[in-house]
Design a protein around this motif. Structure first.
Motif, PDB file in Angstrom:
ATOM      1  N   GLN A  70       0.831  -1.197   0.000  1.00 12.60           N
ATOM      2  CA  GLN A  70       0.000   0.000   0.000  1.00 12.60           C
ATOM      3  C   GLN A  70       0.874   1.260   0.000  1.00 12.60           C
ATOM      4  N   LEU A  73       2.210   1.787  -3.392  1.00  8.99           N
ATOM      5  CA  LEU A  73       1.175   2.367  -4.265  1.00  8.99           C
ATOM      6  C   LEU A  73       1.061   3.877  -4.048  1.00  8.99           C
ATOM      7  N   TYR A  77       2.027   6.964  -6.945  1.00  8.38           N
ATOM      8  CA  TYR A  77       0.958   7.812  -7.474  1.00  8.38           C
ATOM      9  C   TYR A  77       1.469   9.245  -7.662  1.00  8.38           C
ATOM     10  N   ASP A 106      -9.341   3.720  -3.162  1.00 12.96           N
ATOM     11  CA  ASP A 106      -9.110   4.545  -4.348  1.00 12.96           C
ATOM     12  C   ASP A 106      -8.250   3.801  -5.358  1.00 12.96           C
ATOM     13  N   ASP A 107      -8.515   4.036  -6.625  1.00  8.90           N
ATOM     14  CA  ASP A 107      -7.750   3.431  -7.700  1.00  8.90           C
ATOM     15  C   ASP A 107      -6.579   4.358  -8.005  1.00  8.90           C
ATOM     16  N   LEU A 108      -5.436   4.071  -7.414  1.00  7.55           N
ATOM     17  CA  LEU A 108      -4.258   4.919  -7.579  1.00  7.55           C
ATOM     18  C   LEU A 108      -3.436   4.391  -8.749  1.00  7.55           C
ATOM     19  N   LYS A 109      -3.853   4.754  -9.941  1.00  6.72           N
ATOM     20  CA  LYS A 109      -3.183   4.257 -11.146  1.00  6.72           C
ATOM     21  C   LYS A 109      -1.880   5.001 -11.375  1.00  6.72           C
ATOM     22  N   TYR A 129      -0.762  -7.974 -11.245  1.00  5.82           N
ATOM     23  CA  TYR A 129      -2.075  -7.948 -11.873  1.00  5.82           C
ATOM     24  C   TYR A 129      -3.089  -8.741 -11.054  1.00  5.82           C
ATOM     25  N   ARG A 132      -3.980  -6.835  -7.915  1.00  6.60           N
ATOM     26  CA  ARG A 132      -4.887  -5.707  -8.203  1.00  6.60           C
ATOM     27  C   ARG A 132      -6.314  -6.187  -8.369  1.00  6.60           C
ATOM     28  N   GLU A 135      -7.713  -7.246  -4.986  1.00  3.79           N
ATOM     29  CA  GLU A 135      -8.078  -6.078  -4.171  1.00  3.79           C
ATOM     30  C   GLU A 135      -9.360  -5.445  -4.696  1.00  3.79           C
ATOM     31  N   GLN A 136      -9.496  -5.397  -6.004  1.00  2.00           N
ATOM     32  CA  GLN A 136     -10.699  -4.824  -6.621  1.00  2.00           C
ATOM     33  C   GLN A 136     -11.951  -5.612  -6.223  1.00  2.00           C
TER      34      GLN A 136
END
Length: 170
Positions: A70, A73, A77, A106-109, A129, A132, A135-136
């Motif tokens: 985390q 991530l 960002y 939040d989607d921290l792309k 992948y 992700r 987690e989604q």
């Protein structure tokens, strides 16, 4: 005393005629230039931990634990909203976390990278992948709207890959 804050370069604004020169020199006594958060990656971890403790205390929650992934991530960002955005992301995460561990919602792309650049082993890309997608789906491995369904894999195949790649539910 006057303290002013802006994201604009006032010297450039004066040159363009968009800001008064006399006011610029009044404000320019002691300029404090703070780069955006995306340029201060080393500050993200301490700030995130500070906000996490503060938010938990304000909401009457026990302190939550943040995983290394985390934190990575958060550091990757770009933070267009700077420190306020970081604080908001963490507040939403605390509100949506039900256990002792923080759950980022939040989607921290990351910004798009060159797809032809092969700088990571395939196993790392696959692990990221799958994590992700897990987690989604809130770590729902099988069933409707599950990670297995999204990945187009059988439940047993996904579980085998998770074991092989060392993926465990946080």
């Amino acid at each position: 005393r006057v303290l002013g804050s802006t994201a604009k370069n006032l010297a450039e604004e004066v040159e363009k005629g968009a800001f008064r020169q006399d006011l610029f020199y009044r404000l320019q006594v002691i300029p404090i230039n703070i780069p955006p958060l995306r340029e201060r990656i080393d500050d993200i971890g301490p700030l995130a931990m500070h906000f996490l403790r503060l938010i938990c205390r304000e909401l009457g929650r026990e302190p939550l634990k943040m995983t290394r992934r985390q934190l990575d991530l958060l550091c990757a960002y770009q933070w267009p909203g700077n420190i306020r955005e970081l604080e908001n992301v963490l507040e939403r995460a605390v509100i949506n976390s039900s256990g002792p561990k923080l759950r980022l919602i939040d989607d921290l792309k990351k910004p798009a990278t060159d797809p032809t650049k092969a700088d990571r082993p395939l196993a790392d890309v696959e692990r990221d992948y799958i994590e992700r997608v897990l987690e989604q789906t809130h770590w729902k491995v099988s069933g409707k709207n599950s990670a297995a369904e999204i990945l187009g894999l059988e439940r047993s195949t996904l579980r085998a890959r998770m074991r092989k790649l060392g993926i465990e539910k946080p």
